[in-house]
Motif scaffolding. Structure first.
Motif, PDB file in Angstrom:
ATOM      1  N   GLN A 151     -11.482 -29.188  59.549  1.00 42.34           N
ATOM      2  CA  GLN A 151     -12.073 -30.468  59.118  1.00 42.34           C
ATOM      3  C   GLN A 151     -13.682 -30.306  59.596  1.00 42.34           C
ATOM      4  O   GLN A 151     -14.125 -29.836  60.669  1.00 42.34           O
TER       5      GLN A 151
ATOM      6  N   GLU B 128     -16.808 -35.493  53.573  1.00 36.44           N
ATOM      7  CA  GLU B 128     -16.126 -35.342  54.639  1.00 36.44           C
ATOM      8  C   GLU B 128     -15.047 -34.242  54.126  1.00 36.44           C
ATOM      9  O   GLU B 128     -14.194 -34.621  53.197  1.00 36.44           O
TER      10      GLU B 128
ATOM     11  N   GLN C 299     -18.029 -31.752  58.309  1.00 36.04           N
ATOM     12  CA  GLN C 299     -18.890 -32.937  57.079  1.00 36.04           C
ATOM     13  C   GLN C 299     -20.002 -32.118  56.936  1.00 36.04           C
ATOM     14  O   GLN C 299     -20.710 -31.527  57.713  1.00 36.04           O
TER      15      GLN C 299
END
Length: 511
Positions: free
Chosen positions: A182, A220, A184
């Motif tokens: 994960q 994202e 951004q």
């Protein structure tokens, strides 16, 4: 001026001077014996500064911040109407440089990129890399860049301002999706060329388990590291950056990836040669079908020389034509300019070439090209770009300038970008006869009766900006091209190098 405004202004001056010197925040911090975070606070106007510290910073950056301001935009003053002469070597490719900087994230070892272009676009990416923990430094007295990754990247600390000033940050997706589950990335910026969709990137990278949503100015990203495509990836557009993004994703996938409708342009080939040097197997380089056999872990010390920039070579060809000068352009990557030269031959351009030789990457074919002045005629057909091996989209604006020197009417069809053709109408301010037919097409009537000096705001797109600069070289008198940051994004010391050929171009800022 209150204290907050004063600190912000000083911080901006320091930031611009640091960038002008080609230093990262970490490198400036090392020279001053402080931390990168302290430099970041100073540049954001959030750090009180003593006169002693201001003097030390000024000495380090060769700038007097109190007596000489550097916060305003940079301009060029051009004394035109003079012939150019001599030889000029082509610098290494801007677009290869940015791809290789992103690809360095694939390697856990030391990456040394030789003879890299010291341009603003490179500086922005260096700032982004440094902010997430990568150690980046220019080796002394050279254009060689050393890149050493940390044990773990810190995406939370990314330099948002630098990232927003370049579209290249979209190419972090491919290298990072096998590294982080994960993360951004800020929305990308760069040239103002209309809407440039990132959908082809996201669609192709889904095959590697990447899902991206856009929220509040950020991409994202959610990834499943280690995921690979179950079938061939067919790109919906034969784009350079989307091909590079998929190549970098495939490089760390421990399996085979086939990419169809891939770009085979110069920067893609340079990236392929670099990935091969990292131990990644790639078949089909130079074609529209690439097969990649990746490696889950890449940890090698490597040095690589990107090849020369065909777009800069085309810029110099246009400079010779518009100033009616004989110039020898050295180290021209001919395989990426063959269509352009063939088109120019139909227009009557005379030139000679040396035998071919190889670039330092061991693959790209180079030669030296001498342009001779002489009358030109408009081509019988319109000039429009195509994917490689067709006429390069980034070379199209230079044909507008050359068409303005040719007898007859030439239609330039810039079908890729929504509004770049509009910027070519700025040539009318310098005497060109340019008629805008629609947002994609202009009709140019030549030869231009008389180029005339003018003061023009630089178009917010790299190649049209250089076109205006080159036209000013032909205009007798003194012209001013204002706010040339966009040119500095893609060309290293262009004014100084043109001056070495006999031009008179002065860099200045408003006081």
């Amino acid at each position: 001026m209150n204290e907050s405004t004063y600190l912000t202004r000083i911080g901006t001056l320091i930031r611009d001077a640091r960038r002008h010197q080609g230093l990262t925040q970490s490198e400036l911090a090392d020279r001053l014996g402080t931390s990168q975070s302290a430099i970041a606070r100073i540049e954001q106007g959030k750090q009180n500064l003593s006169l002693e510290m201001l003097a030390r910073v000024g000495e380090t950056l060769d700038s007097e911040f109190v007596s000489l301001g550097h916060s305003g935009p940079q301009h060029l003053r051009i004394v035109g109407g003079r012939k150019l002469s001599g030889s000029i070597p082509v610098k290494t490719s801007k677009n290869a440089a940015v791809a290789l900087l992103c690809a360095s994230l694939l390697n856990r070892g030391r990456t040394t990129l030789r003879q890299l272009a010291r341009i603003e676009e490179v500086n922005r990416i260096i700032e982004v890399l440094t902010s997430i923990g990568v150690r980046v430094r220019w080796l002394p007295d050279s254009n060689d860049l050393e890149i050493i990754p940390p044990a773990r990247l810190d995406l939370d600390a990314i330099d948002v301002e630098a990232a927003r000033r370049t579209r290249t940050v979209i190419m972090f997706l491919g290298p990072l999706l096998h590294e982080l589950a994960q993360f951004q990335l800020p929305y990308a910026g760069g040239c103002d060329l209309g809407t440039r969709t990132v959908e082809p990137h996201l669609s192709a990278l889904k095959e590697f388990g990447l899902e991206v949503t856009a929220t509040h100015g950020f991409y994202e990203a959610h990834a499943r590291p280690g995921t690979g495509p179950a079938r061939a990836i067919v790109l919906t557009e034969r784009g350079d950056t989307v091909t590079e993004n998929v190549l970098m994703a495939a490089a760390r996938y421990d399996g085979a990836t086939t990419i169809r409708n891939a770009s085979s342009n110069y920067m893609v080939q340079d990236l392929c040669f670099f990935l091969r040097a990292l131990g990644v197997q790639i078949e089909g380089i130079g074609s529209t079908t690439l097969t990649v056999h990746g490696r889950r872990e890449i940890d090698v010390d490597i040095e690589y020389w990107p090849s020369e920039d065909p777009i800069e070579a085309m810029s110099l060809i246009a400079a010779a034509v518009v100033t009616e000068s004989e110039i020898t352009i050295e180290r021209v990557p001919i395989e990426f300019l063959e269509i352009e030269l063939a088109t120019l031959e139909t227009m009557g351009m005379r030139f000679s070439t040396t035998p071919e030789y190889l670039a330092r990457n061991g693959h790209t074919r180079l030669l030296d090209l001498t342009i001779y002045p002489g009358p030109l005629v408009a081509p019988k057909d319109k000039i429009a770009p195509m994917p490689f091996p067709g006429l390069n989209i980034d070379n199209l604006p230079f044909f507008a300038l050359i068409a303005a020197c040719a007898t007859g009417q030439t239609m330039i069809h810039d079908w890729v970008y929504e509004n770049r053709a509009i910027y070519l109408t700025e040539l009318t301010k310098i005497g060109g006869q340019v008629q805008l037919l629609d947002p994609h097409r202009v009709m140019i009537t030549g030869p231009t009766p008389k180029w005339r000096a003018a003061e023009v705001m630089c178009p917010p797109a790299l190649r049209p900006g250089v076109v205006i600069l080159l036209a000013m070289l032909a205009a007798p008198g003194t012209s001013v091209l204002r706010n040339v940051y966009v040119i500095n994004r893609g060309y290293e010391e262009l004014a100084e190098r043109l001056n070495a050929l006999g031009a008179t171009i002065e860099t200045f800022r408003d006081i």
